[in-house]
Design an enzyme around this catalytic site. Sequence first.
Site, mmCIF file in Angstrom:
data_model
loop_
_atom_site.group_PDB
_atom_site.id
_atom_site.type_symbol
_atom_site.label_atom_id
_atom_site.label_comp_id
_atom_site.label_asym_id
_atom_site.label_seq_id
_atom_site.Cartn_x
_atom_site.Cartn_y
_atom_site.Cartn_z
ATOM 1 N N SER A 295 -5.151 -0.372 2.961
ATOM 2 C CA SER A 295 -5.864 -1.560 2.446
ATOM 3 C C SER A 295 -5.675 -1.619 0.988
ATOM 4 C CB SER A 295 -7.272 -1.298 2.657
ATOM 5 O OG SER A 295 -7.819 -0.259 2.067
ATOM 6 N N SER B 128 -1.223 3.442 1.630
ATOM 7 C CA SER B 128 -0.149 2.836 2.370
ATOM 8 C C SER B 128 0.794 3.824 2.811
ATOM 9 C CB SER B 128 0.474 1.548 1.988
ATOM 10 O OG SER B 128 -0.605 0.479 1.811
ATOM 11 N N LEU C 46 0.587 -9.097 -1.882
ATOM 12 C CA LEU C 46 1.714 -8.681 -2.587
ATOM 13 C C LEU C 46 1.229 -7.577 -3.392
ATOM 14 C CD1 LEU C 46 3.854 -11.385 -3.993
ATOM 15 C CD2 LEU C 46 3.966 -9.003 -4.881
ATOM 16 N N GLU C 47 1.571 -6.341 -3.221
ATOM 17 C CA GLU C 47 0.747 -5.087 -3.750
ATOM 18 C C GLU C 47 2.003 -4.318 -4.452
ATOM 19 O OE1 GLU C 47 -2.683 -3.179 -1.552
ATOM 20 O OE2 GLU C 47 -1.251 -1.555 -1.325
ATOM 21 N N HIS D 284 0.950 -0.669 12.916
ATOM 22 C CA HIS D 284 1.248 -1.820 12.161
ATOM 23 C C HIS D 284 0.341 -1.662 10.675
ATOM 24 C CE1 HIS D 284 -2.197 -4.210 13.035
ATOM 25 N NE2 HIS D 284 -1.679 -5.434 12.229
ATOM 26 N N GLY D 285 -0.767 -0.770 10.862
ATOM 27 C CA GLY D 285 -1.660 -0.716 9.862
ATOM 28 C C GLY D 285 -2.827 0.117 10.132
ATOM 29 N N ALA D 286 -3.823 0.031 9.251
ATOM 30 C CA ALA D 286 -5.009 0.805 9.740
ATOM 31 C C ALA D 286 -5.837 0.016 10.733
ATOM 32 C CB ALA D 286 -6.114 0.653 8.341
ATOM 33 N N GLY D 287 -5.628 -1.042 10.730
ATOM 34 C CA GLY D 287 -6.177 -1.894 11.692
ATOM 35 C C GLY D 287 -7.876 -2.265 11.572
HETATM 36 P P1 5GP Z 1 -2.806 -7.679 9.912
HETATM 37 O O1 5GP Z 1 -1.396 -8.049 9.989
HETATM 38 O O2 5GP Z 1 -3.165 -7.258 11.013
HETATM 39 O O3 5GP Z 1 -3.561 -8.790 9.151
HETATM 40 O O4 5GP Z 1 -2.673 -6.555 8.772
HETATM 41 C C1 5GP Z 1 -1.966 -5.400 8.830
HETATM 42 C C2 5GP Z 1 -2.745 -4.313 7.962
HETATM 43 O O5 5GP Z 1 -2.428 -4.553 6.622
HETATM 44 C C3 5GP Z 1 -4.142 -4.132 8.308
HETATM 45 O O6 5GP Z 1 -4.572 -3.587 9.476
HETATM 46 C C4 5GP Z 1 -4.430 -3.314 7.070
HETATM 47 O O7 5GP Z 1 -4.728 -1.951 7.581
HETATM 48 C C5 5GP Z 1 -3.600 -3.805 5.932
HETATM 49 N N1 5GP Z 1 -4.163 -4.510 4.856
HETATM 50 C C6 5GP Z 1 -4.953 -5.372 4.773
HETATM 51 N N2 5GP Z 1 -4.894 -5.953 3.529
HETATM 52 C C7 5GP Z 1 -4.440 -4.892 2.673
HETATM 53 C C8 5GP Z 1 -4.121 -4.877 1.233
HETATM 54 O O8 5GP Z 1 -4.541 -5.513 0.506
HETATM 55 N N3 5GP Z 1 -3.155 -3.891 0.765
HETATM 56 C C9 5GP Z 1 -2.509 -2.875 1.860
HETATM 57 N N4 5GP Z 1 -2.067 -1.726 1.417
HETATM 58 N N5 5GP Z 1 -3.058 -3.109 3.112
HETATM 59 C C10 5GP Z 1 -3.722 -3.930 3.540
HETATM 60 MN MN MN Z 2 0.416 -9.097 9.626
#
Ligand code: 5GP
Ligand code: MN
Length: 473
Positions: free
Chosen positions: A372, A377, A202-203, A396-399
């Site tokens: 991250s 983000s 939760l950010e 869906h994210g950085a991976g």
């Molecule tokens: P997943 O669903 O594969 O576990 O994660 C999705 C994406 O969330 C990851 O690929 C990573 O880029 C991002 N992520 C993981 N932890 C954090 C965090 O604490 N803050 C943010 N903004 N992104 C995160």
């Molecule tokens: Mn996820």
Amino acid sequence: MDLTELTENVYEIPQEGEMRAPARVFASEPLLRKMQEEGRTLGQIRNVAALPGIQKYSLVLPDGHLGYGFPIGGVAAVSAEDGVVSPGGIGFDINCGVRVLRTDLDYADVEGHEQELVERLYDLVPCGLGKGGYVDVDREDLDGILEDGIEWMAQAGHARPADLAHCEEEGRLDGDPDAVPDDAKRRGVKQVGSLGSGNHFLEVQRVADIYDDETAEAYGLREDGVVVMIHSGSRGLGHQVCQDYIRRFEKTYPDLVDSLPDRQLVYAPLGDQAAEDYLGAMNAAANFAWANRQAMTQAVREAFLDLFGTDDVELVYDVCHNVAKEETHEVDGEQREVLVHRKGATRAFPAGHPEIPGAYRDVGQPVLLPGSMGTHSYVLAGGERSMDLTFGSTAHGAGRLKSRTQAKKDYEAGDLQQRLRSEGVYVKARSGETVAEEAPGAYKDVDEVVRVSDALGIGTKVARMRPIANVKG
Ligand code: 5GP
Ligand code: MN
Ligand code: MN
């Protein structure tokens, strides 16, 4: 392995052997190299291309990495008529997903209150395994949630009307509570409004850059505005559904399991009772995940009202990144009904698509892409080319780049937290281990992943945010 570059950022593994279609990698050269170094991701999309009923090609997105059977960051569309459903193509955390809330606050309003805010959120939203949830429900309520998702939450007074309108599928799929195993329900009943572990968070973020003014305005995003990103899924309930159905499929189709290149790909033919039951349970678990993110939204609203006196905390959008859905896509010049498995992949429908909420239809579906706890983000918009290239999907994210074990060896929690604090990010986690496992360096370069998505035209840049405060599960 045979791999040819088709165009910039698009590589193809030609059809051969057991494959029923080619496989494609959507990545830049450096991101492709990371997948090759890791070793098994490309083999996984090749295996996926052997699934019965696969359409066009199996594919992996720029954030792709190794997963259970299918890669995370993978998409596979199969014929709705004679295809199959494979729980590994959806993932253990059914409807893991992300939502973004915007507030009427500016960064200056929150600056200096980061610690207070984090402590309050941490108190309101249980983290880790099985410690209760923000919303109390009993078994009867749980059945309501499994059937009606956010609609149930609205009826029970835990959602505003716009919360439904701004959610993928309006926060409800056609779930079958009776197909959800009892053990799963027992776990879920205590977890409505709980974060879960590790990668979930939760950010609180501040909008740092806007790339597309018109779209940002439609989404209600402005420079320096404070937003909240929530990443969580269906908790123990979804996990138990996935596990139990994998076991049931293995028992129902023993010969199939023996014939597969990887038993983690186990599937059931669509139309079989086992497949029907799984899809009903998967949809119900997806409804649960939406209720969970909705409950945490209510917790965030409580915190912001208490600390900053505002109740202007509105849902921008909520996307799933672990789900399979029946959709219509053009294949070989005709419109076909397909079941799109997206695992660690976000739906990214372009402007004009009928499934996008009215307020966003002219600019495209919001795509929420976390980086991250120490990097950017992003909010993207579904791109013009996504239907053609990726069955309406993007990253869906950085991976993940490093395994959790490796990250624990490479990083020290105290140092990391100190460094993040000096960069203006206040992090509170359940344990030091979580912090090390989730170090920004454990993830790939999110700016590069987004650059590729934008260049391909599958998800285009709208805004990027910087973290201010983070509660890690
Ligand atoms: P997943 O669903 O594969 O576990 O994660 C999705 C994406 O969330 C990851 O690929 C990573 O880029 C991002 N992520 C993981 N932890 C954090 C965090 O604490 N803050 C943010 N903004 N992104 C995160
Ligand atoms: Mn996820
Ligand atoms: Mn998850």
